[in-house]
Design a protein around this motif. Structure first.
Motif, mmCIF file in Angstrom:
data_model
loop_
_atom_site.group_PDB
_atom_site.id
_atom_site.type_symbol
_atom_site.label_atom_id
_atom_site.label_comp_id
_atom_site.label_asym_id
_atom_site.label_seq_id
_atom_site.Cartn_x
_atom_site.Cartn_y
_atom_site.Cartn_z
ATOM 1 N N MET A 52 41.252 41.107 40.371
ATOM 2 C CA MET A 52 41.545 39.739 39.934
ATOM 3 C C MET A 52 42.761 39.189 40.694
ATOM 4 O O MET A 52 42.784 38.025 41.088
ATOM 5 C CB MET A 52 41.799 39.691 38.435
ATOM 6 C CG MET A 52 41.880 38.278 37.895
ATOM 7 S SD MET A 52 41.783 38.194 36.107
ATOM 8 C CE MET A 52 43.338 38.878 35.634
ATOM 9 N N ALA A 53 43.759 40.050 40.893
ATOM 10 C CA ALA A 53 44.961 39.608 41.620
ATOM 11 C C ALA A 53 44.597 39.217 43.051
ATOM 12 O O ALA A 53 45.053 38.190 43.557
ATOM 13 C CB ALA A 53 46.006 40.720 41.624
ATOM 14 N N LEU A 54 43.736 40.037 43.667
ATOM 15 C CA LEU A 54 43.356 39.754 45.051
ATOM 16 C C LEU A 54 42.522 38.477 45.148
ATOM 17 O O LEU A 54 42.837 37.575 45.940
ATOM 18 C CB LEU A 54 42.566 40.936 45.625
ATOM 19 C CG LEU A 54 42.165 40.801 47.094
ATOM 20 C CD1 LEU A 54 43.391 40.888 47.992
ATOM 21 C CD2 LEU A 54 41.162 41.875 47.480
ATOM 22 N N ALA A 96 37.361 24.778 38.430
ATOM 23 C CA ALA A 96 36.151 25.528 38.063
ATOM 24 C C ALA A 96 35.947 26.708 39.012
ATOM 25 O O ALA A 96 35.626 27.821 38.575
ATOM 26 C CB ALA A 96 34.938 24.600 38.089
ATOM 27 N N MET A 97 36.164 26.467 40.315
ATOM 28 C CA MET A 97 35.988 27.550 41.283
ATOM 29 C C MET A 97 37.072 28.617 41.116
ATOM 30 O O MET A 97 36.807 29.810 41.264
ATOM 31 C CB MET A 97 36.006 26.994 42.718
ATOM 32 C CG MET A 97 34.796 26.145 43.058
ATOM 33 S SD MET A 97 33.201 26.932 42.715
ATOM 34 C CE MET A 97 33.046 28.050 44.097
ATOM 35 N N LEU A 98 38.281 28.161 40.790
ATOM 36 C CA LEU A 98 39.371 29.119 40.550
ATOM 37 C C LEU A 98 39.049 29.975 39.319
ATOM 38 O O LEU A 98 39.206 31.202 39.334
ATOM 39 C CB LEU A 98 40.687 28.361 40.349
ATOM 40 C CG LEU A 98 41.943 29.213 40.196
ATOM 41 C CD1 LEU A 98 42.191 30.041 41.442
ATOM 42 C CD2 LEU A 98 43.157 28.327 39.919
ATOM 43 N N ALA A 99 38.557 29.326 38.273
ATOM 44 C CA ALA A 99 38.182 30.047 37.050
ATOM 45 C C ALA A 99 37.067 31.045 37.341
ATOM 46 O O ALA A 99 37.052 32.161 36.815
ATOM 47 C CB ALA A 99 37.748 29.058 35.971
ATOM 48 N N THR A 105 35.479 39.155 38.819
ATOM 49 C CA THR A 105 35.879 40.561 38.991
ATOM 50 C C THR A 105 36.106 41.269 37.657
ATOM 51 O O THR A 105 35.574 42.371 37.459
ATOM 52 C CB THR A 105 37.147 40.651 39.868
ATOM 53 O OG1 THR A 105 36.962 39.832 41.005
ATOM 54 C CG2 THR A 105 37.416 42.059 40.302
ATOM 55 N N PRO A 106 36.876 40.669 36.719
ATOM 56 C CA PRO A 106 37.043 41.355 35.427
ATOM 57 C C PRO A 106 35.719 41.566 34.699
ATOM 58 O O PRO A 106 35.531 42.598 34.051
ATOM 59 C CB PRO A 106 37.945 40.407 34.636
ATOM 60 C CG PRO A 106 38.632 39.584 35.644
ATOM 61 C CD PRO A 106 37.700 39.452 36.783
ATOM 62 N N ALA A 107 34.815 40.596 34.812
ATOM 63 C CA ALA A 107 33.528 40.739 34.113
ATOM 64 C C ALA A 107 32.760 41.941 34.660
ATOM 65 O O ALA A 107 32.209 42.747 33.893
ATOM 66 C CB ALA A 107 32.714 39.456 34.271
ATOM 67 N N ILE A 108 32.751 42.072 35.987
ATOM 68 C CA ILE A 108 32.028 43.194 36.613
ATOM 69 C C ILE A 108 32.679 44.526 36.203
ATOM 70 O O ILE A 108 31.990 45.458 35.767
ATOM 71 C CB ILE A 108 32.016 43.042 38.152
ATOM 72 C CG1 ILE A 108 31.198 41.815 38.553
ATOM 73 C CG2 ILE A 108 31.444 44.290 38.809
ATOM 74 C CD1 ILE A 108 31.315 41.441 40.027
ATOM 75 N N TRP A 122 26.158 40.151 26.377
ATOM 76 C CA TRP A 122 25.646 38.841 26.811
ATOM 77 C C TRP A 122 26.810 37.904 27.164
ATOM 78 O O TRP A 122 26.762 37.190 28.159
ATOM 79 C CB TRP A 122 24.782 38.212 25.715
ATOM 80 C CG TRP A 122 23.389 38.775 25.694
ATOM 81 C CD1 TRP A 122 23.001 39.970 25.163
ATOM 82 C CD2 TRP A 122 22.221 38.184 26.265
ATOM 83 N NE1 TRP A 122 21.663 40.168 25.346
ATOM 84 C CE2 TRP A 122 21.148 39.071 26.018
ATOM 85 C CE3 TRP A 122 21.964 36.998 26.927
ATOM 86 C CZ2 TRP A 122 19.854 38.804 26.433
ATOM 87 C CZ3 TRP A 122 20.664 36.727 27.337
ATOM 88 C CH2 TRP A 122 19.626 37.628 27.098
ATOM 89 N N ALA A 123 27.847 37.925 26.312
ATOM 90 C CA ALA A 123 28.995 37.028 26.532
ATOM 91 C C ALA A 123 29.706 37.359 27.840
ATOM 92 O O ALA A 123 30.036 36.457 28.620
ATOM 93 C CB ALA A 123 29.966 37.128 25.352
ATOM 94 N N VAL A 124 29.918 38.655 28.075
ATOM 95 C CA VAL A 124 30.616 39.073 29.306
ATOM 96 C C VAL A 124 29.758 38.755 30.529
ATOM 97 O O VAL A 124 30.256 38.282 31.553
ATOM 98 C CB VAL A 124 30.961 40.583 29.256
ATOM 99 C CG1 VAL A 124 31.508 41.064 30.591
ATOM 100 C CG2 VAL A 124 31.964 40.856 28.148
#
Lengths: 210, 81
Positions: A52-54, A96-99, A105-108, A122-124
């Protein structure tokens, strides 16, 4: 007396030096991102937080660089104030693109590590898609709100051209994928890839009207 | 009889290009591109594109441009035949 003999070029005159530096910075940023990705994966430091940082750092860098030509042109007084429909589009599309970059990455990683089930799964899974839906909404609203027919025509041509590129790439890649010759790519990648196709599409459109 | 080409359609040049006197009229009035863009409530890019003949404005915008110069539309936009 107004300066009637103004430039007939629509591109802001920022000079070769500016564009060399700008493209150089863009290339460095991209190399930094790819290098960082390679380093994180090979050194086993890859996690949802480092990823996420990268991606977040890269996204913020791209955002900061992409607005520089506009601000440079304004400082030199060669462009008028950004039109309201375009400003609203930027204020919707870029966050939106930043979000999206910060969610993907965190979702994956979370899905791989925590292996959620049921509603949480489902939410993730749907979380990264939501910012992209907002980005698509920003594009649709731009068409609705833009009242400058020339700018709307430019946007239409760019978007159609990018869509054509994307369909051509997706069709060719899809068959290569089907026969197992290339790595499989998930269908969600089509929108980010389309957004990348916008760069050459806009360059071609701008060149046509210059 | 051949088909009548749509003005501005496709990449090829239309058979009868529409020209305009926007630049001359603007010079007569002493207006800058930015000023006329503000008066028409369009972008400066639009003014440049119309002036250079790279973009044909819609009929309503063409009427607004002509009205701004106090001219008839045919005095500003015309066929170059």
């Amino acid at each position: 007396m107004a300066d009637v003999d103004e430039s007939s070029s629509m591109a802001p005159k920022l000079g070769v030096r500016f564009w060399v530096l700008w493209w150089g910075a863009m290339a460095l940023l991209l190399m930094g991102f790819v290098g960082g990705l390679f380093f994180l994966i090979t050194s086993r430091l890859w996690s949802s937080w480092t990823g996420m940082a990268l991606t977040g750092g890269y996204s913020i860098g791209v955002f900061a660089l992409s607005v520089q030509p506009y601000f440079a042109a304004r400082r030199r007084g060669v462009v008028q104030r950004m039109r309201e429909p375009h400003r609203r589009y930027m204020m919707r599309f870029l966050p939106a693109m930043l979000a999206y970059c910060l969610t993907l990455t965190p979702a994956i990683s979370f899905f791989q590590d925590a292996k959620p089930t049921g509603v949480l799964a489902w939410a993730v899974a749907i979380a990264p898609a939501i910012p992209l839906l907002f980005a698509i909404r920003a594009i649709m609203l731009y068409y609705k709100e833009e009242d400058d027919e020339f700018l709307k025509a430019m946007a239409t041509q760019s978007h159609l051209l990018a869509t054509g590129f994307m369909m051509a790439i997706a069709t060719a890649y899809g068959f290569l994928d089907m026969f197992g010759l290339v790595p499989h790519v998930q269908t969600w990648a089509v929108f980010p890839a389309w957004a990348l196709c916008l760069f050459p599409a806009q360059a071609i459109t701008n060149r046509k009207f210059r | 009889m051949g088909a009548v080409p749509l003005p501005g359609a496709g990449d090829h040049e239309p058979e009868v290009p529409v020209k305009n006197k926007m630049r001359e009229l603007r010079a007569m009035m002493g207006w800058s591109q930015a000023e006329i863009a503000a008066m028409l409530d369009v972008s400066r890019q639009s003014v440049i594109a119309v002036e250079t003949g790279k973009f044909d404005p819609s009929l309503p915008l063409a009427f607004r441009i002509a009205r701004l110069f106090g001219r008839k539309i045919e005095d500003v936009f015309f066929y170059d035949d």
